[in-house]
Design a protein around this motif. Sequence first.
Motif, short mmCIF file in Angstrom:
data_model
loop_
_atom_site.label_atom_id
_atom_site.label_comp_id
_atom_site.label_asym_id
_atom_site.label_seq_id
_atom_site.Cartn_x
_atom_site.Cartn_y
_atom_site.Cartn_z
N ALA A 89 0.82 -1.22 0.00
CA ALA A 89 0.00 0.00 0.00
C ALA A 89 0.85 1.27 0.00
N ALA A 90 1.89 1.26 -0.82
CA ALA A 90 2.75 2.43 -0.97
C ALA A 90 2.27 3.28 -2.15
N ARG A 91 2.42 4.59 -2.00
CA ARG A 91 2.15 5.52 -3.09
C ARG A 91 3.39 5.60 -3.98
N PRO A 92 3.28 5.26 -5.27
CA PRO A 92 4.48 5.25 -6.13
C PRO A 92 5.09 6.64 -6.28
N ILE A 93 6.41 6.70 -6.24
CA ILE A 93 7.16 7.92 -6.52
C ILE A 93 7.88 7.79 -7.86
N GLY A 94 8.62 6.72 -8.03
CA GLY A 94 9.39 6.60 -9.26
C GLY A 94 9.97 5.21 -9.44
N VAL A 95 10.69 5.06 -10.55
CA VAL A 95 11.38 3.80 -10.86
C VAL A 95 12.80 4.11 -11.31
N LEU A 96 13.69 3.17 -11.03
CA LEU A 96 15.02 3.15 -11.65
C LEU A 96 15.07 1.88 -12.50
N VAL A 117 8.75 1.25 -19.88
CA VAL A 117 8.98 1.44 -18.44
C VAL A 117 8.37 2.76 -17.98
N VAL A 118 8.63 3.80 -18.73
CA VAL A 118 8.14 5.13 -18.37
C VAL A 118 6.61 5.17 -18.43
N ALA A 119 6.03 4.49 -19.41
CA ALA A 119 4.56 4.47 -19.52
C ALA A 119 3.93 3.75 -18.33
N ALA A 120 4.50 2.63 -17.92
CA ALA A 120 3.96 1.90 -16.77
C ALA A 120 4.08 2.74 -15.50
N ALA A 121 5.19 3.45 -15.37
CA ALA A 121 5.36 4.31 -14.19
C ALA A 121 4.36 5.45 -14.22
N ALA A 122 4.21 6.08 -15.37
CA ALA A 122 3.30 7.22 -15.48
C ALA A 122 1.86 6.80 -15.18
N ALA A 123 1.50 5.58 -15.52
CA ALA A 123 0.13 5.10 -15.30
C ALA A 123 -0.25 5.09 -13.83
N THR A 199 -1.88 -4.33 -14.90
CA THR A 199 -2.22 -3.10 -14.18
C THR A 199 -1.97 -3.30 -12.70
N PRO A 200 -0.95 -2.64 -12.15
CA PRO A 200 -0.76 -2.75 -10.70
C PRO A 200 -1.97 -2.16 -9.98
N ARG A 201 -2.38 -2.79 -8.90
CA ARG A 201 -3.58 -2.34 -8.18
C ARG A 201 -3.22 -1.27 -7.14
#
Lengths: 329, 329
Positions: A89-96, A117-123, A199-201
């Motif tokens: 239950a974390a709020r996403p910030i970013g990916v490396l 990768v960027v599209a999945a993160a932006a979603a 789709t990550p929940r």
Amino acid sequence: VVTRLGPGPEFDLIRRILAAAGSGAPGGADGGAVRVGPGDDCAVVAGDGIALTVDMSVEGVHFRRSWLEPSAIGYRSAAGALSDLAAVAARPIGVLASVALGPGDEEEVGPAVMEGVVAAAAAVGATLLGGDLTRSPGSLVVDIVAVGEVPRPVLRVGARPGDELWVTGTLGAAAAAVSAWLGGRSPDADAMAAFARPTPRTREALWLAERGIPTAMVDLSDGIAGDAGHIAAASGVRVVIDGPALPLSPAASAAGPDALRLAAAGGEDYELCFTARPGSVEAALAEFSERFGVALTRVGRVEAGSGAVVMDGTGRALEAGGFQHWGGA
Amino acid sequence: VVTRLGPGPEFDLIRRILAAAGSGAPGGADGGAVRVGPGDDCAVVAGDGIALTVDMSVEGVHFRRSWLEPSAIGYRSAAGALSDLAAVAARPIGVLASVALGPGDEEEVGPAVMEGVVAAAAAVGATLLGGDLTRSPGSLVVDIVAVGEVPRPVLRVGARPGDELWVTGTLGAAAAAVSAWLGGRSPDADAMAAFARPTPRTREALWLAERGIPTAMVDLSDGIAGDAGHIAAASGVRVVIDGPALPLSPAASAAGPDALRLAAAGGEDYELCFTARPGSVEAALAEFSERFGVALTRVGRVEAGSGAVVMDGTGRALEAGGFQHWGGA
């Protein structure tokens, strides 16, 4: 940010990727969580509890190039890591993103993987924070670090005897796609999409956690039989899964006698699986369904004891504990 | 922590690794920075500014098995990532390790690689926070996420015309080892150790940053010619490196006419390279040397302009901008 990099072909490629990403600048839409974005020796993030997870995808193990376009390879790799953030239950910030590119992949495959990768993160509201780019003598390898904020993580420990077991969405579609490919068939469109762009929940997990509903939670990466076993082990309880109650995806249902295996052990569904006190989910069910358009299904119960088991309709255990696969996501 | 994992051979291997690591428990020697250690869907850390970096090492690109024992493969991979934390003057908290194991690597190679990762982390006060373990159809791949706390990061931006350029330690030993191996010779012991078990300059970076000495900083992973170029690009300045002033390692010196190339462009020295106002380093030099037993050498200057250049003893530029290699660490 992009101009922080010196000259050189490796950095030209990174520059192209960062320019295409158009993200990662400090002080942007991330609410100030990103203090230093990509292009320095480290990214720097801030928050009350930073959740970190890493998920590696290897060509020939987790995917084949004949199955997926390069952007989907990047998308599903990132979605898998972001699903681990949802599991606490974390709020996403970013990916490396660490990417090892095979021979000839520099011009088109590398940028396309990163675009995914960027599209999945932006979603899920996340941005590209950094990464590493290297050559590979063989397989394409994508390793994603997902970074989020979580003041009060929902862990695997916390399930108690008497709790119910719930899952979001439907199960088995990604596994049905893999099963089709391995059998020389083309998966149907829904199964293909489930595998390529899961789709990550994220929002669902935050919503449930805000209401204090999950007592323990995981995401389904290896199949519910194995993943619920982690809740059992961490919480010191026994998890009994009601096989016929598992919400089958249409693609899994179409597999006939194989349907239950795909749903219970197929893996890579990236749905949430959580325990909750009896009645606590029912009270939230209507609002959850209306808000997210995603099913919530009760699929089992927590008892005293140990281990996780899938029961068939007659009360017999199906291959107890035998669903694990080494090298899964 | 270890008991959070359910059954299965993949998790048995992870359990062995975590047991051997003997670390990662929340509330331990890390000063409370680790809220959730390994074994859940995410690790959770806390601090005022969390620095994140990732560094991927691929067999056949960054190392060969004939050069290194498995534990050294893990050690140098982790040390490389931890060096990026030092480059921003972050205090290490932990590492996450993604490892793709080749055929037959499960029993001995995998645990030994992880033992090296844990040793490199422990050497700078960091703990194992998590990771991912998978199969590889070919190359061994180790991707390390290094995590630290850094309230005030030292970045690549900040160098100003008139600043001096400094490096810690000596240069070229790791490159001398690679050069020996590629030439069919055995590297000498010092060069071998520099390549196999490099020492991130963690304490040195924190000490310098506490005194406000570096105006911009990087670590030397690709060679000073290229890495100083990142400072130049980020800061909008020109960096002029005095080739004959570069502090050669004994192994590089022994390479005769090749010595300057090894020191300037060899890479993987994992020393700090930073800019500072004139005189600010000299004032701290004696205490630094006494405390750390590591050299600090002035190797150049910052001017108005752009790019980084290495000058020979006669004031001529050596291969300006031509030192980059694609796929480096």
